[in-house]
Design an enzyme around this catalytic site. Structure first.
Site, short mmCIF file in Angstrom:
data_model
loop_
_atom_site.label_atom_id
_atom_site.label_comp_id
_atom_site.label_asym_id
_atom_site.label_seq_id
_atom_site.Cartn_x
_atom_site.Cartn_y
_atom_site.Cartn_z
N LYS A 10 39.12 47.88 33.49
CA LYS A 10 39.23 49.05 34.38
C LYS A 10 40.26 50.06 33.84
O LYS A 10 41.12 49.71 33.02
CB LYS A 10 39.55 48.55 35.79
CG LYS A 10 38.39 47.70 36.35
CD LYS A 10 38.60 47.25 37.79
CE LYS A 10 37.38 46.46 38.28
NZ LYS A 10 37.50 46.05 39.71
N TYR A 50 28.66 50.90 41.47
CA TYR A 50 29.13 50.12 42.63
C TYR A 50 28.25 50.36 43.86
O TYR A 50 28.74 50.23 44.99
CB TYR A 50 30.58 50.46 42.93
CG TYR A 50 31.58 49.71 42.05
CD1 TYR A 50 31.62 48.30 42.02
CD2 TYR A 50 32.50 50.39 41.26
CE1 TYR A 50 32.54 47.61 41.23
CE2 TYR A 50 33.43 49.69 40.47
CZ TYR A 50 33.43 48.31 40.47
OH TYR A 50 34.35 47.62 39.70
N PHE A 58 36.51 50.95 51.50
CA PHE A 58 37.23 51.20 50.24
C PHE A 58 36.36 51.91 49.20
O PHE A 58 36.82 52.16 48.08
CB PHE A 58 37.79 49.89 49.67
CG PHE A 58 36.75 48.83 49.33
CD1 PHE A 58 36.07 48.85 48.11
CD2 PHE A 58 36.47 47.81 50.22
CE1 PHE A 58 35.14 47.88 47.79
CE2 PHE A 58 35.53 46.83 49.91
CZ PHE A 58 34.86 46.87 48.68
N ARG A 103 43.04 38.15 36.33
CA ARG A 103 43.52 39.01 37.41
C ARG A 103 44.93 38.63 37.86
O ARG A 103 45.73 39.50 38.23
CB ARG A 103 42.54 38.98 38.58
CG ARG A 103 41.32 39.87 38.28
CD ARG A 103 40.27 39.73 39.34
NE ARG A 103 39.22 40.75 39.20
CZ ARG A 103 38.06 40.71 39.86
NH1 ARG A 103 37.81 39.73 40.69
NH2 ARG A 103 37.17 41.66 39.67
N ASN A 113 42.46 45.49 39.93
CA ASN A 113 42.44 44.07 39.56
C ASN A 113 41.96 43.84 38.12
O ASN A 113 41.38 42.81 37.81
CB ASN A 113 41.61 43.27 40.58
CG ASN A 113 40.19 43.79 40.71
OD1 ASN A 113 39.78 44.67 39.94
ND2 ASN A 113 39.44 43.25 41.63
N HIS A 116 36.17 44.10 35.82
CA HIS A 116 34.95 43.76 36.55
C HIS A 116 34.25 42.65 35.76
O HIS A 116 34.32 42.64 34.54
CB HIS A 116 34.02 44.99 36.61
CG HIS A 116 32.64 44.64 37.07
ND1 HIS A 116 32.31 44.56 38.40
CD2 HIS A 116 31.52 44.31 36.38
CE1 HIS A 116 31.04 44.19 38.51
NE2 HIS A 116 30.54 44.04 37.30
N GLU A 127 23.74 45.62 34.84
CA GLU A 127 24.97 46.29 34.41
C GLU A 127 24.97 46.53 32.90
O GLU A 127 25.43 47.58 32.44
CB GLU A 127 26.18 45.46 34.86
CG GLU A 127 26.32 45.53 36.38
CD GLU A 127 27.28 44.52 37.01
OE1 GLU A 127 27.42 44.55 38.24
OE2 GLU A 127 27.87 43.71 36.28
P1 GDP Z 1 34.69 41.48 42.54
O1 GDP Z 1 33.23 41.07 42.39
O2 GDP Z 1 35.62 40.31 42.54
O3 GDP Z 1 35.10 42.55 41.57
O4 GDP Z 1 34.85 42.11 44.00
P2 GDP Z 1 33.84 42.99 44.89
O5 GDP Z 1 32.48 43.06 44.27
O6 GDP Z 1 33.93 42.48 46.28
O7 GDP Z 1 34.52 44.44 44.89
C1 GDP Z 1 34.34 45.33 43.79
C2 GDP Z 1 35.68 45.98 43.50
O8 GDP Z 1 36.08 46.80 44.61
C3 GDP Z 1 36.84 45.01 43.32
O9 GDP Z 1 36.90 44.46 42.01
C4 GDP Z 1 38.03 45.89 43.62
O10 GDP Z 1 38.36 46.75 42.52
C5 GDP Z 1 37.50 46.74 44.76
N1 GDP Z 1 37.78 46.15 46.08
C6 GDP Z 1 37.20 45.05 46.63
N2 GDP Z 1 37.68 44.79 47.86
C7 GDP Z 1 38.59 45.79 48.11
C8 GDP Z 1 39.41 46.10 49.23
O11 GDP Z 1 39.41 45.42 50.26
N3 GDP Z 1 40.21 47.19 49.12
C9 GDP Z 1 40.21 47.98 48.00
N4 GDP Z 1 41.02 49.02 47.97
N5 GDP Z 1 39.44 47.71 46.93
C10 GDP Z 1 38.63 46.64 46.98
MG MG Z 2 31.48 42.13 42.73
#
Ligand code: GDP
Ligand code: MG
Length: 139
Positions: A10, A50, A58, A103, A113, A116, A127
């Site tokens: 990222k 996304y 968010f 992470r 974090n 991805h 992707e």
């Molecule tokens: P991942 O698959 O572990 O990357 O998580 P997700 O698919 O749920 O979310 C995609 C991305 O959105 C995450 O990697 C974070 O960068 C962001 N994100 C997820 N949950 C949150 C949240 O509760 N707050 C914020 N600000 N960002 C979030």
């Molecule tokens: Mg995800």
């Protein structure tokens, strides 16, 4: 089964100069780099990438964050690569990620974090295609 997955370092991690150290963690785990490129997503491209999170509270913050600077987009290959990479990357919130995960080491908070990682064969295929990393000639 030999499998390909997709990872993206990222923008803030790229900006802090952590690309090489993050890739080294992946290579050390036996994930082989098959394709790699740097690119800067537009907000519209970030929204497409996304799309599954559209409408979440968010979402617009995530789009702004991911389109803020260049990312490093990578195709990795290994037996069971999708599951192994997710385990190496750790939980979404770095504070909840296990010791030794990427992470935990490089993430700042639940948005910033570090990386991805694709979560399933279908999303990995999507992707890799989205980033134009599907080429006919093998590396
Ligand atoms: P991942 O698959 O572990 O990357 O998580 P997700 O698919 O749920 O979310 C995609 C991305 O959105 C995450 O990697 C974070 O960068 C962001 N994100 C997820 N949950 C949150 C949240 O509760 N707050 C914020 N600000 N960002 C979030
Ligand atoms: Mg995800």
């Amino acid at each position: 089964m030999l499998e390909q997955t997709f990872t993206m370092i990222k923008p803030d991690s790229v900006e802090r100069g952590e690309t090489g150290r993050i890739l080294a963690r992946m290579e050390t785990a036996g994930l082989v780099i098959k394709r790699l490129k740097m690119l800067h997503l537009s907000p519209e491209e970030a929204r497409q990438f996304y799309h599954m999170h559209a409408g979440k509270p968010f979402f617009e913050h995530l789009v702004a964050y991911i389109s803020a600077g260049p990312v490093c987009a990578v195709v990795l290959e290994k037996e069971d690569a999708i599951r192994e990479l997710r385990a190496l990357v750790g939980a979404t919130d770095p504070a909840e990620a296990d010791e030794g995960t990427i992470r935990r080491e490089f993430g700042l908070d639940n948005r910033r974090n570090a990386v991805h990682a694709s979560d399933a064969p279908e999303t990995a295929r999507e992707e890799i295609a989205f980033f134009g990393l599907t080429l006919s000639r093998e590396a």
